[in-house]
Design a protein around this motif. Sequence first.
Motif, PDB file in Angstrom:
ATOM      1  N   UNK A 553      13.028 -48.863 -15.955  1.00  0.00           N
ATOM      2  CA  UNK A 553      12.992 -48.750 -17.420  1.00  0.00           C
ATOM      3  C   UNK A 553      13.041 -47.290 -17.861  1.00  0.00           C
ATOM      4  N   UNK A 554      13.676 -47.047 -19.018  1.00  0.00           N
ATOM      5  CA  UNK A 554      13.776 -45.696 -19.564  1.00  0.00           C
ATOM      6  C   UNK A 554      13.222 -45.670 -20.977  1.00  0.00           C
ATOM      7  N   UNK A 555      12.464 -44.629 -21.322  1.00  0.00           N
ATOM      8  CA  UNK A 555      11.920 -44.547 -22.683  1.00  0.00           C
ATOM      9  C   UNK A 555      13.026 -44.344 -23.710  1.00  0.00           C
ATOM     10  N   UNK A 556      12.836 -44.939 -24.882  1.00  0.00           N
ATOM     11  CA  UNK A 556      13.774 -44.779 -25.981  1.00  0.00           C
ATOM     12  C   UNK A 556      13.114 -43.909 -27.038  1.00  0.00           C
ATOM     13  N   UNK A 557      13.566 -42.696 -27.164  1.00  0.00           N
ATOM     14  CA  UNK A 557      13.022 -41.798 -28.170  1.00  0.00           C
ATOM     15  C   UNK A 557      11.576 -41.427 -27.891  1.00  0.00           C
ATOM     16  N   UNK A 558      11.015 -40.634 -28.784  1.00  0.00           N
ATOM     17  CA  UNK A 558       9.615 -40.213 -28.615  1.00  0.00           C
ATOM     18  C   UNK A 558       8.664 -41.356 -28.960  1.00  0.00           C
ATOM     19  N   UNK A 559       7.415 -41.254 -28.530  1.00  0.00           N
ATOM     20  CA  UNK A 559       6.438 -42.282 -28.894  1.00  0.00           C
ATOM     21  C   UNK A 559       6.250 -42.353 -30.416  1.00  0.00           C
ATOM     22  N   UNK A 560       5.987 -43.545 -30.894  1.00  0.00           N
ATOM     23  CA  UNK A 560       5.616 -43.743 -32.298  1.00  0.00           C
ATOM     24  C   UNK A 560       4.108 -43.553 -32.367  1.00  0.00           C
ATOM     25  N   UNK A 561       3.677 -42.499 -33.021  1.00  0.00           N
ATOM     26  CA  UNK A 561       2.261 -42.193 -33.023  1.00  0.00           C
ATOM     27  C   UNK A 561       1.501 -43.203 -33.879  1.00  0.00           C
TER      28      UNK A 561
END
Length: 742
Positions: A553-561
């Motif tokens: 799996x790969x992260x999509x964009x930065x975390x949603x804080x």
Amino acid sequence: MVRDTLAHTHLHMRLRSRIVPDWVGSRWSPDIFPGAPAFAAGIDREQVAAALPGYDLGRELGAGGFGQVFEGWHRGLQRHVAVKVLYTRGHGAQIDDLVREARLLARLDHPHIIRVYDYVHAQAGDLHLIVMELMAGGPLSRRQQTMTQRAACAVGLAVAGALAYAHSQGVLHRDIKPDNMLFDAVGLLKVADFGIAKLLSGVSGGRNTVIGTPLFMPPEQLVGGSLSPATDLYALGVVLQLLLTGGSAVEATLSPSPGPRPDSDHTGLLPRALADPLRDVIQHALEADPAARPPTAHAFGLALATAAASAFGPGWLTQSAVPVRLEDDIRAAAEPHAGSAAPVPPAPLPPPRRDTPVAARRGDALGAGRHARPRARLALPRRRILAAGLFAVAGAVPAGYLLAAALTKDPGGGVADPLGVLPQRHTDWILSLRFSPDGMILASGSKDGTVRLWDMTDPAAPRSIGGPLPGRSPGVTSVAFSPDGNTLASANWDGTLQLWDITDRASPQSLGAPLPAHAILANSVVFLDRGQTLASAGRQETRLWNITDGAAPEPIGPPILGDTDWPRLVVVDRPRMLLARVGENRTIRIWDVSNAASPHERTRLVSGHAGAVHCVAFTQDLRLMATGGKDATLRLWNTVDLARPEMIGKPVTGHHNTIWSVLFSPDDRIVATASYDGTMGIWNVEDPEHPRLEGMVPSGQEGWLMSLACSLDRAAPVLASGSQDGTIRLWRLTGTGSDQRS
């Protein structure tokens, strides 16, 4: 001898049912009984609150001749309690009773006896207070008319165990009756109201003041004679007789004498379908001569367990849906085939019946003392929280004051029929349950670190699919199926995510190593975008993952804080892709994630809940949202304009502890909730401004209800409840559908 016993019992059932119904003891009226004290109108809530600085004082639960009982919340221990308050002016004798009750309960340590936590004498107002367990399940008297024979016998075993222990400590109860048998939040029955209990050393060999409830008194108690443990056993026999007859009063002419009468006939009191061994056990307890009754409460329990096992066969105790704590020899008698190595998987329950004791009954308008049940589909007795251990009545009631026993049955069928408990259990909390999209598989995640799969092809006979899935974590907090049902994901206590290929459900395969998604805790996981995207919630952030390659799996964009501990995620994929998050700080946040690389926040709503929001669900058309939380209320929201949700009506009450899970039915007509109080709530929300409580369903499981899921079968949906005790119970919802959305 048997004939004489039956005649005597018949006479007393007729005489005492005319004298006083068992519900009178909870609230005396001076208009009906001259000389009865007026209600304690002088209690000052502020003085009570000041006497208990560590508690939040809640609503009144009940009132008696000398005081009131309030709900309370211990802030430090985070525990609901009942606060019993005595208004003392002019009631010195009753003060002595209260202090004695507190001391008696403090020394009695048994799972089927109500616990006392504290005793306080407040000088201001001269108030005496006992802080006790909050018995959120209400009294047995509210369930007695709908009890199955199995449930009645389980109640008998629980009370016999409590009496055996109390007698061993030298204490007689002297007022055993359904109103003094209460259920806690998880359905465990406990004996309450030791206010008129007496030490055995003070009752043997002499005459005694006639106190108690005449309907349940044996001859020696009615005439003020010598009392013994056999006195309590007689009362328990009367209770079992009421449970097995549906609580019907026996109509006849009063006789001035409590003795046997030769022309009385007891033939019709116990059901003809009652097995002979059970009939014999109850008749033994109802012997007119105390010496002819069972020698001890333990002996009575052993005989009852043996008779029930003979009458109902293996698995009857589980099928009763009444949890009990038994001595080893009594459990062995009740479950003769159970052995000692491990619990026996419960047998599937028989076809649903109208008297199954797990549903709620039709009642008055919502908020008017009892919850409204206009669609009377549940077979559960009315639920009304009464005071634990309200003051019992001292002195016999004059025979001239006659009251008809209010023991009529409520009409209605069932909407939640128990199917049984899954045959194997986790060893710790069930934190998450999910049905596969086709409803054929149930996945469970537990604090014990394992994920299990269950074949639900036949919900009446579910089976485990192999052992726990490959891999293990410090604890599984959430599980989710992909839309095609071929991939399963879990979120874990250590902040990782795990994916499995379950195309071959008999041989699931891990998709790579656990993914380190969050620093401390991964609390929730859901699939998005037809299963190509995964969303996970950590303590302070939400992350999106591309799982096209499930092994990497790969992260999509930065975390949603985010800003909520213990978050929960819910996804809605129609008519647009939305992701909602709730948690500890009372806010509800909703993002449009149609473009996963650039989520857009649509809503940031302060919920109005008095505490954390733990669950959220939406109807399929996104016009209605439901939330539940720590304040034990359900709230409904108009979300036609998602940017500005509006709460509909007042908060919906019914639970007595945190609501941890909420879901809508597929047709959006029903909301179901699961609570730490051990019950499931079923509400009809066709008119969301006036939600109708269909019933509060006691799960029969121990501890908090931690998870709730439902199959998508509109015709005959199956509900699954997971508990703190590691068990999963299945229910058939009739007359409605359910959908899984939280």
